[in-house]
Design an enzyme around this catalytic site. Structure first.
Site, mmCIF file in Angstrom:
data_model
loop_
_atom_site.group_PDB
_atom_site.id
_atom_site.type_symbol
_atom_site.label_atom_id
_atom_site.label_comp_id
_atom_site.label_asym_id
_atom_site.label_seq_id
_atom_site.Cartn_x
_atom_site.Cartn_y
_atom_site.Cartn_z
ATOM 1 N N LYS A 53 -12.998 -0.816 6.260
ATOM 2 C CA LYS A 53 -12.154 -1.689 7.068
ATOM 3 C C LYS A 53 -12.436 -1.708 7.936
ATOM 4 O O LYS A 53 -12.432 -2.912 8.872
ATOM 5 C CB LYS A 53 -10.386 -1.896 6.569
ATOM 6 N N TRP A 109 1.131 -0.878 -0.172
ATOM 7 C CA TRP A 109 0.629 -0.351 0.108
ATOM 8 C C TRP A 109 1.071 1.206 0.091
ATOM 9 O O TRP A 109 0.619 2.362 -0.794
ATOM 10 C CB TRP A 109 -0.955 -0.306 0.964
ATOM 11 N N ASP A 162 -1.955 6.938 5.944
ATOM 12 C CA ASP A 162 -2.854 5.852 5.179
ATOM 13 C C ASP A 162 -3.339 5.057 6.426
ATOM 14 O O ASP A 162 -2.459 4.363 7.100
ATOM 15 C CB ASP A 162 -2.451 4.929 4.263
HETATM 16 C C1 PLP Z 1 -7.828 -1.181 1.816
HETATM 17 C C2 PLP Z 1 -6.299 -0.283 1.708
HETATM 18 C C3 PLP Z 1 -6.317 0.930 0.415
HETATM 19 C C4 PLP Z 1 -7.664 1.201 -0.719
HETATM 20 O O1 PLP Z 1 -8.717 0.736 -0.445
HETATM 21 P P1 PLP Z 1 -9.792 1.397 -1.136
HETATM 22 O O2 PLP Z 1 -11.010 2.374 -0.341
HETATM 23 O O3 PLP Z 1 -9.710 0.274 -1.545
HETATM 24 O O4 PLP Z 1 -9.177 2.259 -2.134
HETATM 25 C C5 PLP Z 1 -5.053 1.343 0.957
HETATM 26 N N1 PLP Z 1 -4.256 1.671 2.030
HETATM 27 C C6 PLP Z 1 -4.275 0.559 2.640
HETATM 28 C C7 PLP Z 1 -3.433 0.361 3.524
HETATM 29 C C8 PLP Z 1 -5.449 -0.559 2.996
HETATM 30 O O5 PLP Z 1 -5.622 -1.756 3.386
#
Ligand code: PLP
Length: 361
Positions: free
Chosen positions: A196, A103, A172
């Protein structure tokens, strides 16, 4: 009672059953309006209440200080990979990124189109099995921000201590959103897809320091500007009303559970149940991650052979323990145990692991 699976999916993920049932109850005829919420104007009074409550709860549950605002923006965390540098590097300048895995690399790849991005720490040499300690991160002079991924969902590692660097942090937090307190004074911006830990897919939740946005008016399309979303209170265009409504319900549930402190303690306890099972298996189960960096959300583990992993996944499937296959890029097994995952489901998995080992050891 409705059938409920133990759903260890990495995202979208399991949500509190109480919330799902409540939403079902009020879905068709929302608060006696004769229509559902998703059929109404997003300028309607009923929706406005939902919108404001979700914003207010986000601030309250995550214990966000007054100098930050919350924004709801479509496009998930992925769009934030671009929006962060588009906005924060609009006046030029550079940003350091901690390369902690898949990521983080996504954030860097997209970020490069909009600014001068450099690697402040690289986990490649240890195959992304750990996060850096604060003093390992090399921040160059005149860096606008340091970007980190608080929890790498695929690798199963998390920042165990927040970097203490001289520049603001951007994080993030998609896969450990609101699962622990953070030292806000070190951050300028925090973002994550909500699917998530907080609700269904459909948007990113962004917390941004207000003073940052007063300085910048980037020359990009309006939807891509944080200052526009702030100014319009995340109602610049039609927002994802169902997602925001659901997130509001989940946040309320989190508050009733005891808020962020309770989420943190629950996460720690649930993760410990699985790591203890792994550590007490005499090496039958193996977690390939450095101990200090072990994620509290995504627990990755291997079995003695790929054949064993295959039968493990088959048998768990038959036991209603679902979505335990590791990410296709790394293989193995992964149990994602986000905020809404009940401890009883984690115990069911741990019990199965012990039993499987006894039968196949
Ligand atoms: C799932 C995830 C993403 C992507 O998220 P989207 O909302 O599908 O764009 C980005 N960073 C991390 C750490 C993730 O777990």
């Amino acid at each position: 009672m409705t059938k409920r699976a133990h759903n260890f999916c990495a995202g979208p993920c399991t949500l509190p059953v109480e919330v799902l049932e409540e939403v079902q109850q009020e879905f068709v005829n929302y608060h006696e309006t004769g229509m559902s919420l998703i059929e109404m104007s997003h300028r309607a009074r009923e929706y406005d209440e939902v919108h404001r409550e979700a914003m207010q709860l986000a601030i309250e549950v995550f214990e966000v200080p007054d100098d930050f605002s919350v924004l709801f923006i479509q496009g998930g965390a992925t769009l934030q990979f671009a929006m962060v540098p588009m906005n924060l590097l609009a006046g030029g300048g550079k940003a350091g990124y901690v390369n902690s895995g898949s990521w983080a690399q996504g954030a860097m790849d997209d970020g490069r189109h909009y600014g001068n991005i450099y690697t402040a720490w690289d986990g490649a040499e240890n195959r992304y099995t750990r996060m850096p300690a604060g003093d390992e991160i090399a921040v160059e002079n005149v860096t606008r921000y340091l970007h980190i991924t608080s929890n790498e969902t695929i690798g199963g590692i998390r920042f165990f201590e927040w970097p203490s660097v001289d520049v603001p942090i951007v994080a993030d937090m998609s896969s450990d959103y609101m699962s622990r307190r953070i030292p806000w004074e070190r951050f300028d911006l925090v973002y994550g897809g909500v699917q998530k830990n907080l609700g269904p897919a459909g948007m990113a939740m962004v917390f941004v320091r207000k003073s940052v946005l007063q300085e910048i008016k980037p020359d990009v399309a309006r939807y891509l500007r944080y200052d526009v979303h702030l100014d319009k209170e995340s109602l610049f265009n039609t927002p994802p009303v169902f997602t925001i409504y659901m997130v509001g319900k989940v946040l309320k549930w989190m508050k009733e559970q005891g808020g962020i402190g309770a989420m943190e303690r629950r996460a720690e306890k649930k993760a410990a149940i699985l790591y203890d099972t792994i550590d007490n298996s005499g090496g039958y189960y193996n977690c390939p991650v450095d101990e200090a960096s072990r994620s509290h959300m995504n627990i990755v583990f291997r079995l003695p052979s790929e054949n064993r992993e295959k039968s493990f996944l088959q048998e768990t499937g038959a036991e209603n323990l679902l979505n335990l296959k590791g990410h296709r890029s790394v293989g193995g097994c992964r149990a994602s145990i986000y905020n809404a995952m009940p401890e009883s489901s984690v115990r069911a998995l741990a019990g199965f692991m012990v039993d499987f080992q006894q039968r196949n050891g």
